[in-house]
Design a protein around this motif. Structure first.
Motif, PDB file in Angstrom:
ATOM      1  N   VAL A  23     -38.540-112.584 -15.762  1.00  0.00           N
ATOM      2  CA  VAL A  23     -37.924-112.539 -16.729  1.00  0.00           C
ATOM      3  C   VAL A  23     -36.916-113.849 -17.528  1.00  0.00           C
ATOM      4  CG1 VAL A  23     -36.473-111.483 -18.514  1.00  0.00           C
ATOM      5  CG2 VAL A  23     -38.403-110.532 -17.216  1.00  0.00           C
ATOM      6  N   MET A  24     -35.663-113.758 -16.495  1.00  0.00           N
ATOM      7  CA  MET A  24     -35.331-115.177 -16.400  1.00  0.00           C
ATOM      8  C   MET A  24     -35.869-116.207 -16.209  1.00  0.00           C
ATOM      9  SD  MET A  24     -31.570-113.464 -14.420  1.00  0.00           S
ATOM     10  CE  MET A  24     -31.086-114.964 -13.780  1.00  0.00           C
ATOM     11  N   ASP A  25     -36.380-116.722 -15.506  1.00  0.00           N
ATOM     12  CA  ASP A  25     -37.102-117.607 -15.049  1.00  0.00           C
ATOM     13  C   ASP A  25     -38.804-117.588 -16.258  1.00  0.00           C
ATOM     14  OD1 ASP A  25     -36.458-118.432 -12.908  1.00  0.00           O
ATOM     15  OD2 ASP A  25     -37.678-117.075 -11.511  1.00  0.00           O
ATOM     16  N   GLU A  26     -38.591-116.614 -17.267  1.00  0.00           N
ATOM     17  CA  GLU A  26     -39.973-117.038 -18.475  1.00  0.00           C
ATOM     18  C   GLU A  26     -39.218-117.563 -19.420  1.00  0.00           C
ATOM     19  OE1 GLU A  26     -43.710-116.385 -19.888  1.00  0.00           O
ATOM     20  OE2 GLU A  26     -43.387-116.002 -18.094  1.00  0.00           O
ATOM     21  N   LEU A  27     -37.605-116.783 -19.666  1.00  0.00           N
ATOM     22  CA  LEU A  27     -37.127-117.186 -20.881  1.00  0.00           C
ATOM     23  C   LEU A  27     -35.679-118.310 -20.304  1.00  0.00           C
ATOM     24  CD1 LEU A  27     -36.423-113.675 -22.572  1.00  0.00           C
ATOM     25  CD2 LEU A  27     -37.976-116.173 -23.680  1.00  0.00           C
ATOM     26  N   ASP A  28     -35.916-118.679 -19.648  1.00  0.00           N
ATOM     27  CA  ASP A  28     -34.849-119.666 -19.276  1.00  0.00           C
ATOM     28  C   ASP A  28     -33.437-119.170 -19.396  1.00  0.00           C
ATOM     29  OD1 ASP A  28     -33.992-122.177 -17.186  1.00  0.00           O
ATOM     30  OD2 ASP A  28     -33.938-123.258 -19.845  1.00  0.00           O
ATOM     31  N   TRP A  29     -33.100-117.868 -18.710  1.00  0.00           N
ATOM     32  CA  TRP A  29     -31.871-117.218 -18.827  1.00  0.00           C
ATOM     33  C   TRP A  29     -31.281-117.207 -17.882  1.00  0.00           C
ATOM     34  CZ3 TRP A  29     -33.148-111.977 -21.700  1.00  0.00           C
ATOM     35  CH2 TRP A  29     -33.432-112.549 -23.576  1.00  0.00           C
ATOM     36  N   GLU A  30     -29.599-116.786 -18.068  1.00  0.00           N
ATOM     37  CA  GLU A  30     -28.949-117.085 -16.574  1.00  0.00           C
ATOM     38  C   GLU A  30     -28.404-116.201 -16.876  1.00  0.00           C
ATOM     39  OE1 GLU A  30     -26.519-120.843 -16.554  1.00  0.00           O
ATOM     40  OE2 GLU A  30     -27.806-122.114 -16.535  1.00  0.00           O
ATOM     41  N   ASP A  31     -28.445-115.182 -17.687  1.00  0.00           N
ATOM     42  CA  ASP A  31     -27.825-113.800 -18.034  1.00  0.00           C
ATOM     43  C   ASP A  31     -28.494-112.676 -16.827  1.00  0.00           C
ATOM     44  OD1 ASP A  31     -26.430-111.105 -18.484  1.00  0.00           O
ATOM     45  OD2 ASP A  31     -25.725-112.059 -20.258  1.00  0.00           O
ATOM     46  N   LYS A  32     -28.566-112.162 -15.687  1.00  0.00           N
ATOM     47  CA  LYS A  32     -29.507-111.083 -14.843  1.00  0.00           C
ATOM     48  C   LYS A  32     -29.665-109.724 -16.036  1.00  0.00           C
ATOM     49  CE  LYS A  32     -30.468-109.958 -10.931  1.00  0.00           C
ATOM     50  NZ  LYS A  32     -31.029-111.304  -9.965  1.00  0.00           N
TER      51      LYS A  32
END
Length: 141
Positions: A23-32
């Motif tokens: 999910v983090m990779d898909e959205l380019d998020w850094e907040d687990k």
């Protein structure tokens, strides 16, 4: 020696982390935590929208820890609000956030659904999608 002493527990944690990381990779998020919140909320809204039998078939393909997340707080005898439209589905998922992510909510939910679909057999995902109104099915990319 494994991290927790039981390989099955370690594998469950690894599998859950893989989903969250996807999910983090898909959205380019850094907040687990934010990614887990999205995944958890999406699973709950999806679960509450499915018939009980379809929920059980879907859950059978989830890794152990994600299956626990899926069933967390589940009350099959309780009537969940009937969600028929894409915006209702997205709003229900996004309700889990105290501060909504700044991205497009439908894109965020679609990304979570895509990650889920990547980890479930195509046949089961076809069954899940077939049980949903077309407007909600359109959330998948």
């Amino acid at each position: 020696m494994t991290g927790l002493g039981l390989p099955i527990f370690d594998k469950a944690i690894q599998d859950a982390n893989r989903w969250v990381n996807d999910v983090m990779d898909e959205l380019d998020w850094e907040d687990k935590h934010r990614a887990f919140t999205l995944l958890r909320s999406t699973l709950h809204v999806l679960r509450d929208r499915l018939q009980v039998n379809e929920s059980a078939h879907f859950a059978a393909q989830l890794p152990t820890l994600m299956r626990g997340v899926f069933y967390e707080g589940y009350q099959p005898s309780r009537s969940a609000p009937l969600i028929r439209h894409k915006d209702e589905f997205v709003d229900a998922v996004m309700a889990a956030f105290n501060d909504a992510p700044k991205d497009n909510p439908a894109t965020i939910v679609g990304a979570a659904l895509d990650v889920i679909a990547d980890h479930i057999s195509e046949g089961e995902m076809d069954d899940v999608k077939a049980s949903l109104p077309k407007e909600i099915r359109d959330l998948w990319y």
